[in-house]
Design a protein around this motif. Structure first.
Motif, PDB file in Angstrom:
ATOM      1  N   LEU A   1      16.659   2.650 -50.431  1.00 50.82           N
ATOM      2  CA  LEU A   1      15.930   2.608 -49.163  1.00 50.82           C
ATOM      3  C   LEU A   1      14.982   1.421 -49.155  1.00 50.82           C
ATOM      4  O   LEU A   1      14.494   1.000 -50.200  1.00 50.82           O
ATOM      5  CB  LEU A   1      15.105   3.890 -48.986  1.00 50.82           C
ATOM      6  N   GLU A   2      14.709   0.911 -47.960  1.00 50.19           N
ATOM      7  CA  GLU A   2      13.764  -0.185 -47.841  1.00 50.19           C
ATOM      8  C   GLU A   2      12.381   0.396 -47.554  1.00 50.19           C
ATOM      9  O   GLU A   2      12.229   1.256 -46.683  1.00 50.19           O
ATOM     10  CB  GLU A   2      14.199  -1.095 -46.687  1.00 50.19           C
ATOM     11  N   ILE A   3      11.381  -0.067 -48.304  1.00 46.82           N
ATOM     12  CA  ILE A   3      10.016   0.448 -48.126  1.00 46.82           C
ATOM     13  C   ILE A   3       9.239  -0.528 -47.251  1.00 46.82           C
ATOM     14  O   ILE A   3       9.064  -1.692 -47.600  1.00 46.82           O
ATOM     15  CB  ILE A   3       9.332   0.618 -49.500  1.00 46.82           C
ATOM     16  N   THR A   4       8.777  -0.022 -46.098  1.00 48.87           N
ATOM     17  CA  THR A   4       8.000  -0.887 -45.206  1.00 48.87           C
ATOM     18  C   THR A   4       6.539  -0.464 -45.137  1.00 48.87           C
ATOM     19  O   THR A   4       5.671  -1.255 -44.815  1.00 48.87           O
ATOM     20  CB  THR A   4       8.586  -0.880 -43.784  1.00 48.87           C
ATOM     21  N   SER A   5       6.263   0.823 -45.426  1.00 51.38           N
ATOM     22  CA  SER A   5       4.873   1.280 -45.420  1.00 51.38           C
ATOM     23  C   SER A   5       4.711   2.426 -46.401  1.00 51.38           C
ATOM     24  O   SER A   5       5.694   3.093 -46.752  1.00 51.38           O
ATOM     25  CB  SER A   5       4.451   1.717 -44.022  1.00 51.38           C
ATOM     26  N   ALA A   6       3.484   2.657 -46.843  1.00 51.80           N
ATOM     27  CA  ALA A   6       3.251   3.685 -47.855  1.00 51.80           C
ATOM     28  C   ALA A   6       1.801   4.138 -47.855  1.00 51.80           C
ATOM     29  O   ALA A   6       0.922   3.436 -47.354  1.00 51.80           O
ATOM     30  CB  ALA A   6       3.611   3.124 -49.238  1.00 51.80           C
ATOM     31  N   LEU A   7       1.559   5.312 -48.429  1.00 54.74           N
ATOM     32  CA  LEU A   7       0.197   5.737 -48.738  1.00 54.74           C
ATOM     33  C   LEU A   7      -0.177   5.121 -50.076  1.00 54.74           C
ATOM     34  O   LEU A   7       0.664   5.066 -50.979  1.00 54.74           O
ATOM     35  CB  LEU A   7       0.117   7.264 -48.837  1.00 54.74           C
ATOM     36  N   VAL A   8      -1.418   4.681 -50.208  1.00 50.81           N
ATOM     37  CA  VAL A   8      -1.838   3.973 -51.420  1.00 50.81           C
ATOM     38  C   VAL A   8      -3.065   4.657 -52.013  1.00 50.81           C
ATOM     39  O   VAL A   8      -3.994   5.022 -51.286  1.00 50.81           O
ATOM     40  CB  VAL A   8      -2.148   2.484 -51.097  1.00 50.81           C
ATOM     41  N   SER A   9      -3.054   4.837 -53.337  1.00 50.14           N
ATOM     42  CA  SER A   9      -4.189   5.494 -53.998  1.00 50.14           C
ATOM     43  C   SER A   9      -5.357   4.519 -54.129  1.00 50.14           C
ATOM     44  O   SER A   9      -5.180   3.307 -54.203  1.00 50.14           O
ATOM     45  CB  SER A   9      -3.777   5.983 -55.386  1.00 50.14           C
ATOM     46  N   LEU A  10      -6.552   5.091 -54.187  1.00 50.64           N
ATOM     47  CA  LEU A  10      -7.763   4.282 -54.276  1.00 50.64           C
ATOM     48  C   LEU A  10      -8.685   4.892 -55.321  1.00 50.64           C
ATOM     49  O   LEU A  10      -8.912   6.096 -55.330  1.00 50.64           O
ATOM     50  CB  LEU A  10      -8.458   4.261 -52.905  1.00 50.64           C
ATOM     51  N   ALA A  11      -9.211   4.050 -56.212  1.00 50.22           N
ATOM     52  CA  ALA A  11     -10.209   4.515 -57.185  1.00 50.22           C
ATOM     53  C   ALA A  11     -11.186   3.366 -57.379  1.00 50.22           C
ATOM     54  O   ALA A  11     -11.228   2.434 -56.590  1.00 50.22           O
ATOM     55  CB  ALA A  11      -9.542   4.909 -58.493  1.00 50.22           C
ATOM     56  N   GLY A  12     -11.954   3.400 -58.438  1.00 48.32           N
ATOM     57  CA  GLY A  12     -12.932   2.330 -58.661  1.00 48.32           C
ATOM     58  C   GLY A  12     -14.337   2.857 -58.470  1.00 48.32           C
ATOM     59  O   GLY A  12     -14.580   3.756 -57.662  1.00 48.32           O
ATOM     60  N   ALA A  13     -15.273   2.293 -59.210  1.00 47.84           N
ATOM     61  CA  ALA A  13     -16.651   2.791 -59.206  1.00 47.84           C
ATOM     62  C   ALA A  13     -17.376   2.503 -57.894  1.00 47.84           C
ATOM     63  O   ALA A  13     -18.502   2.935 -57.704  1.00 47.84           O
ATOM     64  CB  ALA A  13     -17.413   2.183 -60.376  1.00 47.84           C
ATOM     65  N   ASN A  14     -16.727   1.759 -56.991  1.00 42.99           N
ATOM     66  CA  ASN A  14     -17.382   1.430 -55.711  1.00 42.99           C
ATOM     67  C   ASN A  14     -17.238   2.551 -54.685  1.00 42.99           C
ATOM     68  O   ASN A  14     -17.677   2.419 -53.557  1.00 42.99           O
ATOM     69  CB  ASN A  14     -16.774   0.149 -55.153  1.00 42.99           C
ATOM     70  N   VAL A  15     -16.589   3.660 -55.076  1.00 46.31           N
ATOM     71  CA  VAL A  15     -16.379   4.771 -54.143  1.00 46.31           C
ATOM     72  C   VAL A  15     -17.585   5.705 -54.184  1.00 46.31           C
ATOM     73  O   VAL A  15     -18.094   6.014 -55.253  1.00 46.31           O
ATOM     74  CB  VAL A  15     -15.098   5.556 -54.518  1.00 46.31           C
ATOM     75  N   SER A  16     -18.063   6.119 -53.025  1.00 46.18           N
ATOM     76  CA  SER A  16     -19.152   7.100 -53.009  1.00 46.18           C
ATOM     77  C   SER A  16     -18.937   8.064 -51.852  1.00 46.18           C
ATOM     78  O   SER A  16     -18.136   7.804 -50.952  1.00 46.18           O
ATOM     79  CB  SER A  16     -20.511   6.412 -52.877  1.00 46.18           C
ATOM     80  N   SER A  17     -19.651   9.191 -51.881  1.00 53.80           N
ATOM     81  CA  SER A  17     -19.453  10.186 -50.830  1.00 53.80           C
ATOM     82  C   SER A  17     -20.786  10.752 -50.377  1.00 53.80           C
ATOM     83  O   SER A  17     -21.776  10.720 -51.107  1.00 53.80           O
ATOM     84  CB  SER A  17     -18.556  11.315 -51.345  1.00 53.80           C
ATOM     85  N   VAL A  18     -20.785  11.274 -49.156  1.00 55.22           N
ATOM     86  CA  VAL A  18     -22.001  11.853 -48.587  1.00 55.22           C
ATOM     87  C   VAL A  18     -21.585  13.001 -47.673  1.00 55.22           C
ATOM     88  O   VAL A  18     -20.524  12.948 -47.048  1.00 55.22           O
ATOM     89  CB  VAL A  18     -22.817  10.772 -47.819  1.00 55.22           C
ATOM     90  N   ASN A  19     -22.396  14.071 -47.646  1.00 56.33           N
ATOM     91  CA  ASN A  19     -22.131  15.173 -46.730  1.00 56.33           C
ATOM     92  C   ASN A  19     -22.958  14.973 -45.465  1.00 56.33           C
ATOM     93  O   ASN A  19     -24.123  14.582 -45.538  1.00 56.33           O
ATOM     94  CB  ASN A  19     -22.467  16.512 -47.388  1.00 56.33           C
ATOM     95  N   SER A  20     -22.334  15.226 -44.310  1.00 55.95           N
ATOM     96  CA  SER A  20     -23.007  14.961 -43.045  1.00 55.95           C
ATOM     97  C   SER A  20     -22.728  16.103 -42.073  1.00 55.95           C
ATOM     98  O   SER A  20     -21.805  16.896 -42.273  1.00 55.95           O
ATOM     99  CB  SER A  20     -22.494  13.636 -42.477  1.00 55.95           C
ATOM    100  N   ARG A  21     -23.516  16.169 -41.001  1.00 54.32           N
ATOM    101  CA  ARG A  21     -23.328  17.228 -40.003  1.00 54.32           C
ATOM    102  C   ARG A  21     -23.293  16.611 -38.606  1.00 54.32           C
ATOM    103  O   ARG A  21     -24.099  15.744 -38.285  1.00 54.32           O
ATOM    104  CB  ARG A  21     -24.470  18.231 -40.121  1.00 54.32           C
ATOM    105  N   GLY A  22     -22.361  17.049 -37.784  1.00 54.08           N
ATOM    106  CA  GLY A  22     -22.264  16.579 -36.399  1.00 54.08           C
ATOM    107  C   GLY A  22     -22.416  17.737 -35.437  1.00 54.08           C
ATOM    108  O   GLY A  22     -21.874  18.818 -35.684  1.00 54.08           O
TER     109      GLY A  22
END
Length: 413
Positions: free
Chosen positions: A70-91
């Motif tokens: 099969l020909e691959i034209t698009s994909a999901l890509v994993s992401l890591a690295g110490a530059n990742v951060s998270s925050v909890n928020s409320r809307g």
């Protein structure tokens, strides 16, 4: 050939793994193509050499294309690295019609994103944790309910915009469009966690070559995520320094003779190595090797424990820790994790796979396989097509509303 095709590219510090799978039935995947290639130009989960990294990705994609046809034209890509951060928020939003619909949920999530995020960071995931309707909390799905005020608790994951852009550029240079970036521990969790563990409270810990990625799940939702810039390569580096060996030699010895608990090794066990400056191989005690490994592994788990305590959820994890990733294969890793963390620990790997799965039944491929399960939720929009077929899209079916709801629940934007 009407079943959708899903593609995931796991870009790690030590290996790049491209998987192509066909969706069969509800949530069954048949692995059609596998492309595993050693990583180059990537350090601690981030790109340090664009040309080398994109060549490695291109080789991995080419192998997967060759094995799947099969020909691959698009994909999901994993992401890591110490530059990742998270925050909890409320809307919070007001409900005009008195009955909550999809638009109200989308507006609430949009309101939750209105947090102060620096201009040099990019939002990767906005994951809803729960809803509050007119002060009543614990609402799982508010659509169709009556109310005047809707609040959403969201978990927002961001990454350095430059890092994300460099990764996107590398994948595009290999001729593949990035459909979505998925944080490593979220992808791994799709494969290794049971529904009971998610509900009870669990931390998934994916120890790779360059990073240790963790995510805390409570009440079925993600509550905290973190990427630590330590991993199996640090253990290898310690062995290389301690025994005066080259990095490839140290890696080989770690895999062959490594053990995470010094006390479990007898004094008599030895192996021979050819150290720098030595003409002949010398005998090294396996206990000494375990001593070097144990110090570093204990430090990694202490950092994880520190992060769990900092999140404030350390008392909410009765299901303990699920350990995965290539470095979790070290003998006695689970026992040492349990000692340091004071939690029940189990080792997990992808299971119930069909197709080309010879290499994939290992904790090292949890993220790779997890990406495919994430892609399942997006399968209707995956433009991957077969060379043997004249169709332009992978799934010509109309979007299933239930799948769309599930997809919106899991990842927005």
């Amino acid at each position: 050939m009407d079943e959708p095709i899903v593609v995931g590219i796991d870009i790690g510090t030590t290996k790049i793994c491209t998987l192509v799978a066909r969706v069969e039935g509800e949530r069954n995947l048949r692995i059609l193509g596998v492309g595993i290639e050693p990583s180059q130009g990537i350090r601690k989960g981030t790109i340090v050499d664009l040309a080398a990294a994109s060549q490695s990705i291109a080789r991995s994609v080419e192998k997967a294309q060759r094995t799947s046809g099969l020909e691959i034209t698009s994909a999901l890509v994993s992401l890591a690295g110490a530059n990742v951060s998270s925050v909890n928020s409320r809307g919070v939003v007001g409900i005009t019609g008195g009955v909550i619909d999809e638009d109200d949920v989308a507006r609430a999530l949009e309101a939750a994103q209105a947090v102060a995020i620096p201009h040099n960071r990019e939002i990767i995931h906005v994951i809803q944790r729960g809803f509050i309707v007119d002060g009543q909390d614990g609402v799982r799905s508010p659509i169709g309910m009556h109310g005047y005020r809707l609040e959403v608790e969201a978990h927002i994951i961001t990454a350095a915009a430059s890092t994300v852009e460099n990764l996107r550029q590398c994948v595009q240079a290999a001729g593949v469009e990035v459909t979505q970036f998925v944080l490593n521990p979220l992808a791994s969790a799709e494969v290794v966690l049971s529904e009971t563990e998610r509900q009870m409270g669990v931390v998934v810990c994916d120890i790779g070559g360059g990073t240790t990625d963790m995510a805390i799940y409570i009440d079925g939702d993600i509550w905290h995520t973190m990427v630590l810039a330590v991993g199996g390569n640090h253990i290898t580096s310690d062995i290389a320094h301690g025994l005066r060996l080259s990095i490839p030699q140290a890696e080989e010895i770690k895999k062959t003779y490594g053990h995470a608990i010094e006390l479990e090794i007898s004094d008599e066990e030895t192996f021979s190595v050819r150290a720098f400056g030595e003409d002949l191989p010398v005998q090294v005690s396996r206990k000494e090797l375990a001593h070097i490994i144990e110090a570093r592994v204990a430090e990694i788990f202490e950092l994880v424990l520190q992060e769990i305590k900092r999140s404030g959820y350390d008392g909410l994890l009765p299901a303990g820790m699920v350990l995965t990733g290539g470095s979790s294969l070290l003998p006695a890793m689970r026992n040492l994790a349990s000692q340091v963390m004071g939690l029940p620990v189990r080792l997990a790997r992808p299971e119930n796979l069909v197709g080309l799965t010879d290499q994939l039944n290992s904790p090292a491929y949890s993220t790779s396989v997890g990406l495919l399960y994430w892609a399942l939720l997006m399968s209707e929009t995956m433009p991957v097509h077969s060379r043997r077929s004249s169709r332009s899209g992978a799934g010509g079916t109309s979007v299933d509303l239930e799948k769309l709801k599930e997809f919106l629940k899991r990842l927005l934007p």
